[in-house]
Write a protein that holds these residues in place. Sequence first.
Motif, PDB file in Angstrom:
ATOM      1  N   VAL A  41     -12.392 -25.245  23.723  1.00 60.16           N
ATOM      2  CA  VAL A  41     -12.648 -25.846  22.413  1.00 60.16           C
ATOM      3  C   VAL A  41     -13.742 -25.039  21.720  1.00 60.16           C
ATOM      4  CG1 VAL A  41     -14.318 -27.514  23.343  1.00 60.16           C
ATOM      5  CG2 VAL A  41     -13.203 -27.975  21.163  1.00 60.16           C
ATOM      6  N   ALA A  42     -13.567 -24.824  20.413  1.00 66.99           N
ATOM      7  CA  ALA A  42     -14.581 -24.161  19.590  1.00 66.99           C
ATOM      8  C   ALA A  42     -14.865 -25.061  18.398  1.00 66.99           C
ATOM      9  CB  ALA A  42     -14.073 -22.799  19.111  1.00 66.99           C
ATOM     10  N   VAL A  43     -16.134 -25.141  18.007  1.00 64.87           N
ATOM     11  CA  VAL A  43     -16.526 -25.991  16.886  1.00 64.87           C
ATOM     12  C   VAL A  43     -17.469 -25.215  15.981  1.00 64.87           C
ATOM     13  CG1 VAL A  43     -17.631 -28.156  16.214  1.00 64.87           C
ATOM     14  CG2 VAL A  43     -16.327 -28.044  18.351  1.00 64.87           C
ATOM     15  N   HIS A  44     -17.227 -25.333  14.681  1.00 64.98           N
ATOM     16  CA  HIS A  44     -18.111 -24.744  13.684  1.00 64.98           C
ATOM     17  C   HIS A  44     -18.151 -25.689  12.493  1.00 64.98           C
ATOM     18  CE1 HIS A  44     -20.361 -21.731  11.526  1.00 64.98           C
ATOM     19  NE2 HIS A  44     -19.557 -21.898  10.504  1.00 64.98           N
ATOM     20  N   GLY A  45     -19.302 -26.295  12.259  1.00 65.81           N
ATOM     21  CA  GLY A  45     -19.411 -27.276  11.169  1.00 65.81           C
ATOM     22  C   GLY A  45     -18.447 -28.420  11.418  1.00 65.81           C
ATOM     23  N   GLU A  46     -17.562 -28.664  10.460  1.00 69.11           N
ATOM     24  CA  GLU A  46     -16.567 -29.731  10.593  1.00 69.11           C
ATOM     25  C   GLU A  46     -15.228 -29.225  11.114  1.00 69.11           C
ATOM     26  OE1 GLU A  46     -17.658 -32.862  10.130  1.00 69.11           O
ATOM     27  OE2 GLU A  46     -19.557 -31.845   9.768  1.00 69.11           O
ATOM     28  N   GLY A  96     -19.598 -22.406  21.603  1.00 71.57           N
ATOM     29  CA  GLY A  96     -19.895 -22.564  20.179  1.00 71.57           C
ATOM     30  C   GLY A  96     -18.663 -22.456  19.320  1.00 71.57           C
ATOM     31  N   SER A  97     -18.670 -21.512  18.390  1.00 74.08           N
ATOM     32  CA  SER A  97     -17.565 -21.343  17.447  1.00 74.08           C
ATOM     33  C   SER A  97     -16.493 -20.391  17.962  1.00 74.08           C
ATOM     34  CB  SER A  97     -18.097 -20.809  16.118  1.00 74.08           C
ATOM     35  OG  SER A  97     -18.621 -19.501  16.286  1.00 74.08           O
ATOM     36  N   ARG A  98     -16.589 -19.942  19.221  1.00 70.09           N
ATOM     37  CA  ARG A  98     -15.682 -18.903  19.716  1.00 70.09           C
ATOM     38  C   ARG A  98     -14.873 -19.333  20.933  1.00 70.09           C
ATOM     39  NH1 ARG A  98     -19.975 -13.951  19.351  1.00 70.09           N
ATOM     40  NH2 ARG A  98     -19.987 -13.843  17.085  1.00 70.09           N
ATOM     41  N   ILE A  99     -13.624 -18.860  20.950  1.00 66.91           N
ATOM     42  CA  ILE A  99     -12.763 -18.953  22.125  1.00 66.91           C
ATOM     43  C   ILE A  99     -12.436 -17.519  22.533  1.00 66.91           C
ATOM     44  CG2 ILE A  99     -10.525 -19.666  23.039  1.00 66.91           C
ATOM     45  CD1 ILE A  99     -10.610 -22.012  21.067  1.00 66.91           C
ATOM     46  N   TYR A 100     -12.708 -17.196  23.790  1.00 65.35           N
ATOM     47  CA  TYR A 100     -12.452 -15.863  24.337  1.00 65.35           C
ATOM     48  C   TYR A 100     -11.239 -15.941  25.255  1.00 65.35           C
ATOM     49  CZ  TYR A 100     -17.335 -15.159  22.986  1.00 65.35           C
ATOM     50  OH  TYR A 100     -18.515 -15.095  22.302  1.00 65.35           O
ATOM     51  N   VAL A 101     -10.298 -14.999  25.089  1.00 59.77           N
ATOM     52  CA  VAL A 101      -9.105 -14.953  25.934  1.00 59.77           C
ATOM     53  C   VAL A 101      -8.968 -13.537  26.490  1.00 59.77           C
ATOM     54  CG1 VAL A 101      -6.605 -15.258  26.033  1.00 59.77           C
ATOM     55  CG2 VAL A 101      -7.974 -16.724  24.527  1.00 59.77           C
ATOM     56  N   GLN A 102      -8.807 -13.456  27.799  1.00 62.01           N
ATOM     57  CA  GLN A 102      -8.597 -12.172  28.459  1.00 62.01           C
ATOM     58  C   GLN A 102      -7.262 -12.243  29.197  1.00 62.01           C
ATOM     59  OE1 GLN A 102     -10.959 -11.025  31.953  1.00 62.01           O
ATOM     60  NE2 GLN A 102     -11.486  -9.153  30.845  1.00 62.01           N
ATOM     61  N   ALA A 103      -6.272 -11.485  28.698  1.00 60.35           N
ATOM     62  CA  ALA A 103      -4.945 -11.478  29.301  1.00 60.35           C
ATOM     63  C   ALA A 103      -4.855 -10.408  30.372  1.00 60.35           C
ATOM     64  CB  ALA A 103      -3.889 -11.243  28.223  1.00 60.35           C
ATOM     65  N   GLU A 104      -3.927 -10.611  31.310  1.00 62.54           N
ATOM     66  CA  GLU A 104      -3.674  -9.617  32.341  1.00 62.54           C
ATOM     67  C   GLU A 104      -3.318  -8.285  31.695  1.00 62.54           C
ATOM     68  OE1 GLU A 104      -1.730 -10.348  36.647  1.00 62.54           O
ATOM     69  OE2 GLU A 104      -0.378 -10.628  34.971  1.00 62.54           O
ATOM     70  N   PRO A 105      -3.861  -7.177  32.054  1.00 65.81           N
ATOM     71  CA  PRO A 105      -4.523  -6.814  33.306  1.00 65.81           C
ATOM     72  C   PRO A 105      -6.034  -7.055  33.296  1.00 65.81           C
ATOM     73  CG  PRO A 105      -4.181  -4.826  32.046  1.00 65.81           C
ATOM     74  CD  PRO A 105      -3.612  -5.970  31.243  1.00 65.81           C
ATOM     75  N   PHE A 106      -6.519  -7.930  32.418  1.00 65.15           N
ATOM     76  CA  PHE A 106      -7.917  -8.354  32.400  1.00 65.15           C
ATOM     77  C   PHE A 106      -8.887  -7.210  32.118  1.00 65.15           C
ATOM     78  CE2 PHE A 106      -5.729 -11.183  35.525  1.00 65.15           C
ATOM     79  CZ  PHE A 106      -5.590 -12.255  34.663  1.00 65.15           C
ATOM     80  N   THR A 107      -8.562  -6.394  31.134  1.00 70.28           N
ATOM     81  CA  THR A 107      -9.416  -5.256  30.783  1.00 70.28           C
ATOM     82  C   THR A 107     -10.136  -5.427  29.452  1.00 70.28           C
ATOM     83  OG1 THR A 107      -7.535  -4.125  29.781  1.00 70.28           O
ATOM     84  CG2 THR A 107      -8.036  -3.609  32.091  1.00 70.28           C
TER      85      THR A 107
END
Length: 116
Positions: A41-46, A96-107
């Motif tokens: 989950v990411a939230v920024h303001g409303e 915070g306001s960010r979602i981080y995604v690391q897909a395979e091959p995870f580089t």
Amino acid sequence: MSGTAVWACPYTDFPLVEIRPARTHRPVRVWANRVRGAKAVAVHGERVAFYGGYGEEQDRLAHGELTETSVEPTDVGLLTLPDGPAPGRRRVVSRGSRIYVQAEPFTAWGVLDLSI
């Protein structure tokens, strides 16, 4: 965690919960939420974004707006990689306001930032 707040969507009803230090005016706030099974989950303001879900919704990216008592959905889509497909096996982290995604091959990490 966002500044001094921590955000969570606890199982089984998945309310959106904001937890702040006890010394603040409202240390815990809760919003009803219809998005089930989000992994991040990411939230920024409303504005709020949820990533993930159960079964066919594992690549769901759901956006919403915070009202006084609930998260009101505004848009739903699927997260895809820059070249088009869904991520497949992935690592997901949010802060915070960010979602981080690391897909395979995870580089490399992809970032969704609600503050932009």
